[in-house]
Enzyme design. Sequence first.
Site, short mmCIF file in Angstrom:
data_model
loop_
_atom_site.label_atom_id
_atom_site.label_comp_id
_atom_site.label_asym_id
_atom_site.label_seq_id
_atom_site.Cartn_x
_atom_site.Cartn_y
_atom_site.Cartn_z
N ASP A 1 -8.93 0.27 8.34
CA ASP A 1 -9.20 -1.13 8.64
C ASP A 1 -8.38 -1.50 9.88
O ASP A 1 -7.47 -0.74 10.27
CB ASP A 1 -8.79 -1.96 7.42
CG ASP A 1 -8.93 -3.45 7.65
OD1 ASP A 1 -9.88 -3.85 8.34
OD2 ASP A 1 -8.09 -4.20 7.12
N PHE A 2 -8.66 -2.62 10.49
CA PHE A 2 -7.93 -3.02 11.69
C PHE A 2 -6.87 -4.10 11.39
O PHE A 2 -5.68 -3.81 11.38
CB PHE A 2 -8.91 -3.52 12.77
CG PHE A 2 -8.24 -3.91 14.06
CD1 PHE A 2 -7.73 -2.95 14.91
CD2 PHE A 2 -8.11 -5.25 14.41
CE1 PHE A 2 -7.09 -3.31 16.10
CE2 PHE A 2 -7.48 -5.62 15.59
CZ PHE A 2 -6.97 -4.65 16.43
N ASP A 3 -7.34 -5.31 11.05
CA ASP A 3 -6.41 -6.43 10.84
C ASP A 3 -5.56 -6.22 9.59
O ASP A 3 -6.08 -5.92 8.52
CB ASP A 3 -7.19 -7.74 10.72
CG ASP A 3 -7.85 -8.12 12.03
OD1 ASP A 3 -7.15 -8.64 12.90
OD2 ASP A 3 -9.06 -7.86 12.18
N ASP B 1 -6.00 -3.26 3.82
CA ASP B 1 -5.08 -4.26 3.27
C ASP B 1 -5.76 -5.35 2.47
O ASP B 1 -5.10 -6.17 1.85
CB ASP B 1 -4.30 -4.93 4.41
CG ASP B 1 -5.17 -5.88 5.21
OD1 ASP B 1 -6.28 -5.46 5.61
OD2 ASP B 1 -4.78 -7.04 5.41
MG LIG Z 1 -7.66 -6.13 7.03
#
Ligand SMILES: [Mg+2]
Length: 254
Positions: free
Chosen positions: A23-25, A200
Amino acid sequence: MVSDLAGALAGLSAAPRLLVASDFDGVLAPIVADPGAARPLPAAIEALRLLGGLPDTFVALVSGRALAELTALSGLGPPARLVGSHGAEWSTGPVAGLDVERAGVLAAVTETMEDVAGCYPGVLVERKPVNAVLHVRRASREDAAAAGAELTERLARWPDLRVAHGKQIVEVGVAPNDKGSALVTLRSAAEADAVLFLGDDVTDEDAFAVLTPQDVGVKVGPGETRAAYRVDTPEDAAAVLAELAALRVSANRS
Ligand SMILES: [Mg+2]
C-alpha cells in the site's frame, strides 16, 4: 525488528520468484493532513527500486488513490507495477486499463447516465477512467431523487456493476476494485512463489486475506488485522523493505 519477522523475511528472500507489494499511504508515506502533500520515505522507495532491479523479483504498489496520483506521488515507474483505485486501475500488465468487454460496459453505462442526466436540469455526468459518476448537487431535490431512481432502474441490466451512493453522487464502476483481487492478479502475472504485502488500513485486509502460508503480511500501525506480522510506523516498514532487499541481494550473490 521482531525476530520472527526477521526470520520470515529471510525465508522470503530465498523464494525463486518473489513479489513485493505494498500500500502507499500510511505504509511508504506517513499520513499527513493534506493528502496531496503525502511523500514516500526515501528509504522505502530506495529499497523498492533495489528490489525491483533484482532478478525474479517483482515490485508493485496497490493503493486506493487514482493511478495518476499514485504515479506522481510515489515517483515509481516500470519495472514496478502500479495499481490504483483499489485494484481498478493498472499502469501496465495483465489489466492495463479495462479489457474490451468492460470498456464496452463502461461506455454503455456512461451513455445511459448521460441520457438520464439530460432529462433533469442540474444533473451532471463525470467520466473517470474506470467509473462514471452522476452528480446531482446542482439539481432540485425532486430532480435529484428522480434521476437517482431512474438511473438505478436502468442500470439493473448490468448485475455486476459496483454502485456507490455518496453525498449527492452515484458512482458506478465496472472493474473489480479490491486489493485482494489485485494481489491475486499480480501474483499470477509474476508467477511468484512468495509474496510480501504491507498495508495499514481496512482495505488492505482484502490483500492480507489472499496470502498463503509461504507469504508474509505486515500490518503497519494499530488496528485489527489478518496479517501475521505488525510494525508500528512507516519508518519501520521502510526498514522491513530495506532488510528484505539486503537479504535478497546477498541470496542472489550466493
Ligand atoms: Mg494506507
